[in-house]
Design a protein around this motif. Structure first.
Motif, short mmCIF file in Angstrom:
data_model
loop_
_atom_site.label_atom_id
_atom_site.label_comp_id
_atom_site.label_asym_id
_atom_site.label_seq_id
_atom_site.Cartn_x
_atom_site.Cartn_y
_atom_site.Cartn_z
N VAL A 55 51.45 39.45 43.59
CA VAL A 55 52.37 39.54 42.45
C VAL A 55 53.66 40.31 42.69
O VAL A 55 54.76 39.89 42.22
CB VAL A 55 51.76 39.46 41.08
N THR A 56 53.38 41.58 42.72
CA THR A 56 54.37 42.58 43.18
C THR A 56 53.79 43.63 43.94
O THR A 56 52.69 44.00 43.88
CB THR A 56 54.74 43.34 41.71
N SER A 151 38.85 24.11 48.39
CA SER A 151 39.06 23.78 47.23
C SER A 151 40.18 24.33 46.32
O SER A 151 40.75 23.65 45.49
CB SER A 151 37.82 24.43 46.46
N LEU A 152 40.78 25.41 46.83
CA LEU A 152 41.97 26.27 45.98
C LEU A 152 43.08 25.40 46.18
O LEU A 152 43.71 24.85 47.27
CB LEU A 152 42.20 27.39 46.50
N LEU A 153 43.82 25.31 44.90
CA LEU A 153 45.43 25.14 44.81
C LEU A 153 45.94 26.25 44.07
O LEU A 153 45.48 26.55 43.05
CB LEU A 153 45.41 23.65 44.21
N VAL A 154 47.26 26.68 44.35
CA VAL A 154 47.57 27.86 43.85
C VAL A 154 49.29 27.72 43.86
O VAL A 154 49.85 27.32 44.94
CB VAL A 154 47.29 29.30 44.70
N VAL A 155 49.83 28.05 42.84
CA VAL A 155 51.18 27.65 42.74
C VAL A 155 51.92 28.61 41.75
O VAL A 155 51.26 29.16 40.53
CB VAL A 155 51.58 26.06 42.31
N LEU A 183 40.50 18.81 37.59
CA LEU A 183 40.75 20.25 37.94
C LEU A 183 40.86 21.32 36.80
O LEU A 183 41.48 21.25 36.02
CB LEU A 183 42.34 20.22 38.50
N GLU A 184 40.10 22.37 36.81
CA GLU A 184 39.96 23.37 36.27
C GLU A 184 41.30 24.39 36.56
O GLU A 184 41.77 24.19 37.67
CB GLU A 184 38.66 24.33 36.10
N GLU A 185 41.69 24.90 35.53
CA GLU A 185 43.02 25.72 35.86
C GLU A 185 43.32 27.05 35.13
O GLU A 185 42.97 27.19 33.61
CB GLU A 185 44.27 24.75 35.32
N THR A 186 43.85 28.09 35.73
CA THR A 186 44.21 29.16 34.89
C THR A 186 45.74 29.40 35.10
O THR A 186 46.15 29.31 36.03
CB THR A 186 43.34 30.51 35.49
N TYR A 187 46.23 29.97 33.97
CA TYR A 187 47.51 30.41 34.08
C TYR A 187 47.72 31.98 33.92
O TYR A 187 47.17 32.61 32.94
CB TYR A 187 48.35 29.78 32.92
N TYR A 245 54.55 32.18 35.67
CA TYR A 245 52.96 31.93 35.66
C TYR A 245 52.58 31.65 36.96
O TYR A 245 53.22 31.01 37.80
CB TYR A 245 52.45 31.14 34.58
N LEU A 246 51.41 32.23 37.22
CA LEU A 246 50.62 31.84 38.55
C LEU A 246 49.41 30.95 38.23
O LEU A 246 48.79 31.17 37.19
CB LEU A 246 50.20 33.04 39.16
N ASN A 247 49.39 29.87 38.62
CA ASN A 247 48.48 28.74 38.44
C ASN A 247 47.49 28.73 39.66
O ASN A 247 47.79 28.71 40.70
CB ASN A 247 48.92 27.30 38.24
N VAL A 248 46.06 28.66 39.25
CA VAL A 248 44.85 28.61 40.21
C VAL A 248 44.12 27.18 39.59
O VAL A 248 43.75 27.28 38.43
CB VAL A 248 44.03 29.37 40.17
#
Length: 269
Positions: A55-56, A151-155, A183-187, A245-248
């Motif tokens: 992220v940084t 399985s992963l999708l990341v954006v 799809l479950e998701e985190t922000y 935001y970072l989505n998983v």
């Protein structure tokens, strides 16, 4: 406080920890590590795959028995694209911070795909602009469905101040392909400047009596994580404060097929 809102800890080390067990779901895991120079984060993927997102900051990476060297570049999530590393199941990984470092560890079930460890460099990442007017936002595809993973999708998404995002409201909570995927998701949210706040609502369709099984509206501060187990999940950035935001995402099938809220779909015209 909303059961969907995870407040990151202050200080250093692992400051956020989302697992299928503590989230009450099946697929997505998300950890955030805040490291000082010389600090190290490490893990064993076991039966899961991992995407390490810088992220940084910068750090030295080892994964799957390989020394990947010094990775990382940007010092703000609002400036430039991230460096990332894909780590398959059954692998060890470690990141030793060279600068102050914020490392996201995105995880989901491995499916025995036998994929290799790989560096995902900024130059390899596609970017796109979505929406128009005050619904414009800027998307960086870190691990999209067109790139190898089990399985992963990341954006990543940047929403300018005064704009909306994940809007018109959409959901992906039905295993009903080709119309919709589960799809479950985190922000993971960051704000610029960091003292700002934004809003996110997570809600389901109303039944015939007007009741919703889930309806949570949250004030989002810098460093917060929001869980989206089901339902629609729009965001709004306040004037003067840009929202990152970072989505998983992960589910039984690795594809993003969403369903727009019918009452708001006219906004797509």
């Amino acid at each position: 406080m909303s059961k969907l809102l995870v407040k990151a800890n202050k200080g250093h080390g692992r400051i956020a920890h989302v697992t299928p067990q503590n989230a009450g779901w099946t697929y997505v895991g998300f950890d955030l590590h805040r490291l000082r120079p010389g600090d190290t984060a490490s893990g064993q993927t076991a039966d899961r795959e991992v995407c390490l997102v810088f992220v940084t900051g910068k750090g030295k990476v080892k994964a799957g028995g390989k020394d990947l060297g010094l990775l990382g570049e940007r010092m703000s999530p609002f400036k430039g694209k991230p460096w990332s590393v894909y780590v398959p199941q059954g692998s060890e990984w470690s990141v030793s911070a060279d600068t102050d470092l914020e490392l996201a560890v995105c995880s989901a079930p491995g499916l025995g795909g036998g994929l290799p460890v790989r560096i995902i460099a900024p130059k390899d990442l596609g970017q796109e602009t979505r929406g128009k007017g005050t619904n414009t936002r800027y998307v960086t595809n870190v691990l999209p469905e067109g790139e190898p993973a089990d399985s992963l999708l990341v954006v990543e998404v940047i929403t300018p101040g005064g704009h909306t995002s994940s809007y018109p409201p959409h959901k992906h909570d039905q295993d009903n392909l080709p119309a919709e995927s589960y799809l479950e998701e985190t922000y993971y949210h960051r704000l610029n400047p960091p003292q700002g706040f934004a809003f996110q609502r997570v809600y389901t369709d109303a039944d015939q009596n007007g009741s919703r099984s889930l309806d949570e509206a949250m004030a989002i501060e810098d460093g917060d994580v929001v869980l989206v187990p089901k339902g629609y999940h729009p965001c709004a950035a306040c004037h003067g404060y840009d929202l990152y935001y970072l989505n998983v995402m992960a589910g039984p099938k690795r594809t993003w097929k969403f369903h727009n809220a019918p009452e708001h779909e006219w906004l797509m015209a």
